[in-house]
Enzyme design. Structure first.
Site, PDB file in Angstrom:
ATOM      1  NE  ARG A 191     -21.176  13.255-117.633  1.00  0.00           N
ATOM      2  CZ  ARG A 191     -21.150  11.789-117.369  1.00  0.00           C
ATOM      3  NH1 ARG A 191     -20.614  10.730-118.546  1.00  0.00           N
ATOM      4  NH2 ARG A 191     -21.359  10.835-116.764  1.00  0.00           N
ATOM      5  CE  LYS A 246     -25.199   4.473-117.608  1.00  0.00           C
ATOM      6  NZ  LYS A 246     -24.184   6.096-117.211  1.00  0.00           N
ATOM      7  CE1 TYR A 257     -17.144  -7.076-149.171  1.00  0.00           C
ATOM      8  CE2 TYR A 257     -18.030  -6.657-147.273  1.00  0.00           C
ATOM      9  CZ  TYR A 257     -18.412  -7.117-148.052  1.00  0.00           C
ATOM     10  OH  TYR A 257     -19.779  -7.275-148.335  1.00  0.00           O
TER      11      TYR A 257
END
Ligand SMILES: *Cc1c(COP(=O)(O)O)cnc(C)c1O
Length: 383
Positions: A137, A37, A267
């Site tokens: 689920r 998957k 940054y």
């Protein structure tokens, strides 16, 4: 390995074949489903499916029906199961392609029957009933078992479906939790038997349970992470399991500069140089799925030495302070690969980023080009 591309995930298909063989011999079930998957956890579904089948897998597992149909269209003939569907999924293409459909509700059972009628398929739709046994689920709730199994049996007698499997999934939360799921799953199997269903495959275990909980194996295991050479365990590495990591993530340095003490890097200047030093620029960033959480943490191999990311991971790039190491633009940089070769591992990255190895490999994308070594040949394409 050949010269690296600018941003490259090299997939060793022989490692996937080897891992499948090793796992197949450690887990003596009748059937072995290679879970491919999510584009084979970021490794490339078609190539990995073939490599796993070459190593002895005899089933393929996917979440998404579209991914299964694509494999079938590409010529993969092995039995396949897909188990997570859109509410309005059209099951007809999967029925026509002979793909097993994981069914998690009575509504889905009816959608499959309706799609079968519409498709005009001669053969029954192949259905595997997914039972909810604890994960909360998808899956048929225990209160639905009696009714759903009876309905499935009627559809089976009418030649509309064939119930080819009954399955569930465990949480790996604890041995006790898995034992509770196993006991409930056994009740579900009893109920299926009482309803006169006779599935060919019965399965509960993914990599972790398949390796450590023999009672959960039944006649098929669904193995994902381990075929890619990665461990499902925190206390035992892939190498300790006899597995080889299939993915090497690498690139080439895009810039190198010598800087003085106190120079801010990337940054927010969260990193400043402690002395005069050399900074190397690596052209992979969060657009490629490099976690920003790896900033100033994750290890990186350059020229035979392992350094750490210096400062923030940006969208396209990050910087590594390599001290006085002699590095040049174009040099190979390896983010992770096989520890045997001296590279940092996916597990090193996962622990620095406070996540699991599954996420590190699966999230990769952006401008990384995937190339293959081993298997039947080499090919390359974007992720
Ligand atoms: C992803 C998945 C697997 C494979 O799990 P691994 O831990 O990678 O082996 C097996 N079964 C189901 C239902 C899954 O969703």
């Amino acid at each position: 390995m050949s010269e690296p591309l600018f941003r490259e995930a090299v997939i060793d298909l022989d490692a996937i074949t080897h891992n499948t063989r090793v796992l197949r011999s450690r887990i003596p079930t009748q059937h072995f489903m290679a879970v491919v998957k999510a584009d084979a956890y970021g490794h490339g579904a078609l190539e990995c499916a073939r490599a796993a089948l070459a190593g002895g897998a005899d089933w393929l597992g996917l979440a998404d029906l579209g991914e299964a149909v694509a494999l079938r269209s590409a010529g993969v003939a092995a039995p396949m199961l897909a188990w997570l569907h859109a509410p309005d999924a059209d099951f007809a293409p999967a029925i026509e392609a002979g793909i097993d459909i994981g069914v998690s509700s009575r509504a889905q059972l009816e959608q499959v029957a309706e799609a079968h009628a519409r498709s005009g398929a001669q053969r029954p739709a192949r259905v595997q009933l997914k039972l909810e046994t604890g994960l909360s689920r998808n899956g048929l709730a225990p209160s639905d078992w009696f009714g759903a199994f009876a309905e499935a049996r009627v559809l089976e007698i009418d030649g509309i479906i064939a119930v080819t499997g009954v399955f569930s999934h465990v949480s790996n939360a604890s041995a006790e939790d898995d034992a509770a799921a196993l006991a409930l799953f056994r009740e579900g199997l009893e109920a299926a038997h009482t309803a006169r269903l006779s599935p060919e495959v019965v399965h509960l275990a993914a990599s972790a349970a398949a390796l450590r909980e023999p009672d959960t194996r039944f006649n098929l295991v669904r193995v994902g992470i381990a075929i890619y050479g990665l461990s499902p365990f925190a206390d035992e590495s892939g190498a300790e399991l006899g597995l080889r990591p299939a993915m090497t993530l690498r690139g080439r340095l895009a810039a190198v500069r010598r800087v003085p003490t106190g120079k801010g890097v990337s940054y927010d200047y969260t990193y400043r140089t402690a002395q005069e030093t050399t900074l190397a620029l690596v052209p992979l960033g969060y657009a490629e799925g490099i976690p920003r959480h790896a900033s100033s943490k994750a290890p990186v191999w350059i020229g035979g030495e392992v350094f750490r990311i210096s400062g923030r991971v940006a969208m396209d790039q990050f910087v590594v302070d390599v001290g006085d190491a002699e590095v040049a633009v174009g040099d190979e940089v390896v983010l992770f690969g096989d520890a045997e070769a001296g590279y940092p591992t996916v597990d090193d990255w996962a622990s620095e980023c406070e996540t699991i190895n599954y996420e590190i490999v699966t999230r990769l994308g952006g401008r990384i080009v995937r190339t293959y070594v081993g298997g039947e040949g080499t090919a390359s394409h974007g992720l």
